[in-house]
Design a protein around this motif. Structure first.
Motif: not given
Length: 294
Positions: A129-151
């Motif tokens: 599942f190593a490959g799954a966790w790294i993709k999950c981490a990437s999506y969480s970072l994307a969510d964070a960036i969206f929040c910081l852009n007030m979206k």
């Protein structure tokens, strides 16, 4: 569809009801569902079909204080609110929307860090599942960036929005996300395999009819040559469902076979370890900048 009729059609007219998601700000595609929030003090989601449209009901409480929920409630379009309870809640959210967005961004960044560490630890023990966790981490970072852009994160449209964001220090991290997710691999043949696994995993985890929405969006995005957007969307859905069952995955070996395709998982452990290090550095940099803000 006239959204004013939805509360009566779905027997939720006794509660405050609002329209959220991309249809509340007219940025939707034809395939997009109607995201309806009903303040019935319950939790969870349910999917309903009204003629040719899908309606996803998000059950919620007027007393919910989690930043993830409050961030999604921003700019909700009120459909039913006889006692003005929802109006008062939205007014309070609007007053603190920047604080809410920043709080949720921090939470997403922490999640991204935890998941990146989980990927790195999984590499050490050859966990599939190593490959799954790294993709999950990437999506969480994307969510964070969206929040910081007030979206508000909206997986069907996030790549489109990303392309038009200003190129500052934070938003430039999208290039890292793009690379780790492997969006350039998008093709009709790959997406046809990914959607089958995504639908299957949705039925395993949610089993609420959301797989019909997934299929409809896949068909629309592919038909309109939005292959990268489709790739991002399918991966995002799988990420969300994987995190719902993260404590059960090793008890369900069939999950790995579905997610290998649904998340288009990588298998190079050295590369995954390097990606984890890059993600951890990125999340720590953003968290550090937030900490230093006045």
């Amino acid at each position: 569809m006239d959204v004013k009729h939805i509360p009566t059609l779905l027997s939720i007219s006794d509660f405050p009801v609002g329209l959220g998601g991309c249809r509340s700000n007219a940025t939707h595609f034809q395939c997009c569902e109607y995201n309806i929030t009903v303040m019935d003090e319950q939790s969870g989601e349910s999917v309903h079909r009204i003629e040719n449209d899908f309606v996803k009901i998000h059950h919620c409480s007027l007393n919910d204080t989690t930043s993830s929920t409050l961030h999604q409630l921003q700019d909700l379009t009120i459909i039913n609110d006889d006692q003005w309870k929802l109006r008062m809640l939205l007014s309070k959210i609007n007053e603190k929307k920047e604080q809410i967005a920043t709080s949720h961004a921090r939470s997403c960044l922490v999640d991204a860090g935890i998941l990146a560490n989980k990927a790195r630890d999984s590499v050490k023990i050859n966990d599939p599942f190593a490959g799954a966790w790294i993709k999950c981490a990437s999506y969480s970072l994307a969510d964070a960036i969206f929040c910081l852009n007030m979206k508000r994160p909206s997986p069907t449209h996030m790549l489109e929005v990303m392309r038009n964001m200003k190129k500052d220090k934070v938003n430039q991290k999208f290039s890292i996300i793009h690379q780790i997710l492997g969006i350039e691999r998008s093709s009709t043949s790959l997406l046809s395999r990914m959607v089958k696994s995504t639908v299957g995993f949705s039925n395993m985890v949610e089993n609420n009819g959301n797989s019909d929405i997934i299929t409809k969006k896949y068909e629309y995005l592919v038909d309109n040559s939005l292959l990268s957007d489709c790739y991002f969307y399918l991966g995002y859905v799988n990420r969300t469902n994987l995190l719902r069952v993260k404590n059960q995955i090793h008890k369900n070996p069939e999950f790995i076979h579905v997610l290998k395709i649904g998340l288009d998982m990588g298998h190079d452990l050295v590369e995954i370890a390097n990606q984890a290090a890059i993600l951890l550095q990125s999340t720590n940099e953003i968290l550090g900048d937030l900490k230093n803000q006045p």
